[in-house]
Write a protein that holds these residues in place. Structure first.
Motif, PDB file in Angstrom:
ATOM      1  N   GLU A  24      -6.980   7.955   0.963  1.00  0.00           N
ATOM      2  CA  GLU A  24      -7.881   7.408  -0.047  1.00  0.00           C
ATOM      3  C   GLU A  24      -7.432   7.739  -1.468  1.00  0.00           C
ATOM      4  O   GLU A  24      -7.862   7.081  -2.415  1.00  0.00           O
ATOM      5  N   GLU A  25      -6.585   8.761  -1.605  1.00  0.00           N
ATOM      6  CA  GLU A  25      -6.111   9.157  -2.941  1.00  0.00           C
ATOM      7  C   GLU A  25      -4.673   9.644  -2.833  1.00  0.00           C
ATOM      8  O   GLU A  25      -4.340  10.392  -1.924  1.00  0.00           O
ATOM      9  N   ILE A  26      -3.841   9.211  -3.772  1.00  0.00           N
ATOM     10  CA  ILE A  26      -2.444   9.663  -3.767  1.00  0.00           C
ATOM     11  C   ILE A  26      -1.926   9.715  -5.201  1.00  0.00           C
ATOM     12  O   ILE A  26      -2.285   8.892  -6.038  1.00  0.00           O
ATOM     13  N   SER A  27      -1.089  10.717  -5.442  1.00  0.00           N
ATOM     14  CA  SER A  27      -0.487  10.890  -6.766  1.00  0.00           C
ATOM     15  C   SER A  27       1.026  10.736  -6.646  1.00  0.00           C
ATOM     16  O   SER A  27       1.682  11.525  -5.968  1.00  0.00           O
ATOM     17  N   LEU A  28       1.551   9.710  -7.318  1.00  0.00           N
ATOM     18  CA  LEU A  28       2.997   9.444  -7.303  1.00  0.00           C
ATOM     19  C   LEU A  28       3.549   9.489  -8.720  1.00  0.00           C
ATOM     20  O   LEU A  28       4.435   8.719  -9.084  1.00  0.00           O
ATOM     21  N   CYS A  43      -1.291   1.835   2.846  1.00  0.00           N
ATOM     22  CA  CYS A  43      -2.489   2.599   2.465  1.00  0.00           C
ATOM     23  C   CYS A  43      -3.588   1.653   2.008  1.00  0.00           C
ATOM     24  O   CYS A  43      -3.941   1.611   0.820  1.00  0.00           O
ATOM     25  N   GLN A  44      -4.159   0.905   2.922  1.00  0.00           N
ATOM     26  CA  GLN A  44      -5.151  -0.107   2.554  1.00  0.00           C
ATOM     27  C   GLN A  44      -6.511   0.489   2.206  1.00  0.00           C
ATOM     28  O   GLN A  44      -7.367  -0.226   1.666  1.00  0.00           O
ATOM     29  N   ASP A  45      -6.719   1.776   2.489  1.00  0.00           N
ATOM     30  CA  ASP A  45      -7.998   2.419   2.163  1.00  0.00           C
ATOM     31  C   ASP A  45      -7.956   3.169   0.833  1.00  0.00           C
ATOM     32  O   ASP A  45      -8.889   3.922   0.515  1.00  0.00           O
ATOM     33  N   LEU A  46      -6.888   2.988   0.064  1.00  0.00           N
ATOM     34  CA  LEU A  46      -6.739   3.723  -1.191  1.00  0.00           C
ATOM     35  C   LEU A  46      -7.873   3.423  -2.157  1.00  0.00           C
ATOM     36  O   LEU A  46      -8.237   2.267  -2.381  1.00  0.00           O
ATOM     37  N   LYS A  47      -8.405   4.507  -2.762  1.00  0.00           N
ATOM     38  CA  LYS A  47      -9.432   4.373  -3.791  1.00  0.00           C
ATOM     39  C   LYS A  47      -8.927   4.829  -5.157  1.00  0.00           C
ATOM     40  O   LYS A  47      -9.351   4.301  -6.181  1.00  0.00           O
ATOM     41  N   ILE A  48      -8.021   5.821  -5.151  1.00  0.00           N
ATOM     42  CA  ILE A  48      -7.477   6.359  -6.403  1.00  0.00           C
ATOM     43  C   ILE A  48      -5.955   6.391  -6.291  1.00  0.00           C
ATOM     44  O   ILE A  48      -5.405   6.933  -5.326  1.00  0.00           O
TER      45      ILE A  48
END
Length: 463
Positions: A24-28, A43-48
């Motif tokens: 739901e959240e990832i930092s790249l 990652c279709q459930d990503l929110k942030i």
């Protein structure tokens, strides 16, 4: 160019047990990403989603992220807003410090009805006259623009002047497009010049082909003699080029930013290659000379002691390796004439004073000090004081040796220890006269006669 890889996403998904399908959240951020892809499939459930401080030139492959609420794509090379219509839940969009000059591209955000906050600080479009009024009038759903709340009165005023402001914005955009076209041409020319200069330097470098003719051999030798000076010259040229690159004034554009990144990457790779070549050129440690002589070597610079245990006929080496050093980093090799220990790949070698038995040797680590103790039995067995004790035991056994005759009686055999170190069967004296057969009967008679006449006996050599 660098793109988003599955390995990178999994490493950044440690907080989700490295599972990416439910992320739901990832930092790249700060990953030198130059192309945005795959995230909408993995990652279709990503929110942030954090993508700041990369080299992304275009917003793409995020339109299928239906649940995305916050997208931070600040400090990139983006020039227009696009492909965000499918992000139905988008509430916050951060485009700080990009290169957005096509301000009219914000009209694509009309379909993001939940968008409440938009950040465009540091973009060329913020310098346009009427920038804020145009954005406020175009995006009715916005509540905050560049961290400043949009008042109701501000929106009413912006809508009243909207046609005029829109026309001004279009004019300024056209001027900006012409400026960007010139910047791109300049960047292309500068890149081509740099490439030609690099090619020229490569061509001017002396080749490394082996010379054939005597004249070529002479030239090659002369080049070899001046190799060190050439290296210094090349280093000075590189320093001068580096200084010129950083001191040359260039406009802040996507091209210059990318060029800077490429330059830094080239320098880093050149430095890594140089370091690797130095590692490869490093001569191996000389442990055995060409004549076959084994040398004493202590590369890890460890204290040690070599003890000659004569009592147990063995040699003991105590090597003071580091207490917390893992035993797997030690490699012990015992040879008949020397011992070699590799400590983290660094050799410790010692020539032994005597030949030892490698197969019977043993190596142990001290649990208190961590020292490595190697016990090496000597190859030659030495008779020591211990065996004298065993000889005296044999001697005492000889004195008490008893013989049983055929008649069942026991006769004692006595030996004079001052004359013999082992029993002499030719001088056995019987205590009692006993009947026997063969030599046993004759022998005591001769000895008894000598014993009877030994009082007044005088040995005469002439008789």
């Amino acid at each position: 160019f660098l793109s988003v890889t599955e390995d990178l996403v999994r490493r950044r998904a440690e907080h989700n047990n490295c599972e990416i399908f439910s992320l739901e959240e990832i930092s790249l951020h700060q990953q030198e990403i130059e192309k945005l892809e795959h995230l909408d499939k993995w990652c279709q459930d990503l929110k942030i989603l954090y993508l700041q401080n990369n080299l992304i030139p275009k917003i793409e492959n995020v339109g299928k992220l239906k649940k995305l609420e916050y997208l931070n794509i600040a400090l990139n090379n983006i020039e227009r807003i696009e492909n965000l219509e499918g992000c139905e839940e988008l509430k916050k969009l951060d485009l700080t410090a990009n290169f957005i000059g096509e301000l009219s591209s914000i009209e694509s955000l009309k379909y993001n009805i939940h968008l409440k906050e938009l950040f465009l600080v540091g973009n060329p479009c913020t310098e346009f006259e009427g920038y804020r009024q145009f954005v406020v009038a175009t995006l009715h759903q916005l509540k905050y623009l560049d961290s400043k709340e949009i008042e109701r009165s501000e929106r009413i005023k912006a809508l009243q002047n909207y046609p005029e402001v829109k026309w001004k914005i279009r004019e300024q955009e056209q001027a900006y497009f012409l400026k960007r076209a010139r910047e791109k041409e300049e960047a292309q020319r500068r890149m081509q010049e740099r490439k030609d200069k690099k090619q020229k330097q490569m061509d001017s470098k002396p080749g490394f082909d082996s010379p054939d003719s005597p004249q070529e051999k002479e030239n090659y030798q002369a080049e070899g003699d001046g190799e060190q000076e050439t290296c210094r010259t090349v280093e000075n040229e590189e320093d001068e080029e580096d200084r010129r690159f950083w001191e040359e004034p260039t406009p802040y554009t996507p091209e210059s930013r990318l060029e800077t990144h490429r330059y830094i990457e080239e320098k880093r790779k050149a430095k890594d290659n140089k370091r690797e070549s130095k590692k490869r050129e490093k001569p191996p440690w000389t442990l055995v000379t060409a004549e076959g002589k084994v040398l004493n070597v202590n590369v890890p610079k460890l204290h040690f002691s070599l003890k000659d245990d004569e009592e147990n006929n063995q040699i003991i080496l105590d090597l003071a390796v580091y207490r917390h050093l893992d035993t797997s980093l030690l490699d012990v090799d015992v040879q008949p004439t020397y011992i070699r220990v590799l400590v983290k790949g660094k050799p410790f070698q010692l020539v032994l004073p005597e030949e030892v038995q490698p197969d019977s040797s043993s190596a142990k680590r001290s649990q208190t000090t961590g020292h490595l103790v190697v016990t090496m039995p000597k190859a030659k067995e030495i008779i020591l004081a211990k065996q004298k004790v065993s000889a005296s035991i044999k001697h005492s056994d000889c004195n008490t040796l008893q013989k049983t005759t055929g008649s069942g009686q026991v006769e004692k055999l006595e030996v004079d220890p001052s004359k013999y170190s082992f029993p002499d069967v030719t001088r056995i004296i019987q205590e009692k006269k006993q009947t026997g057969q063969g030599p046993i009967k004759l022998q005591p008679e001769k000895v008894t006669e000598v014993k009877k006449s030994c009082v007044d006996f005088e040995n005469n050599e002439d008789v």
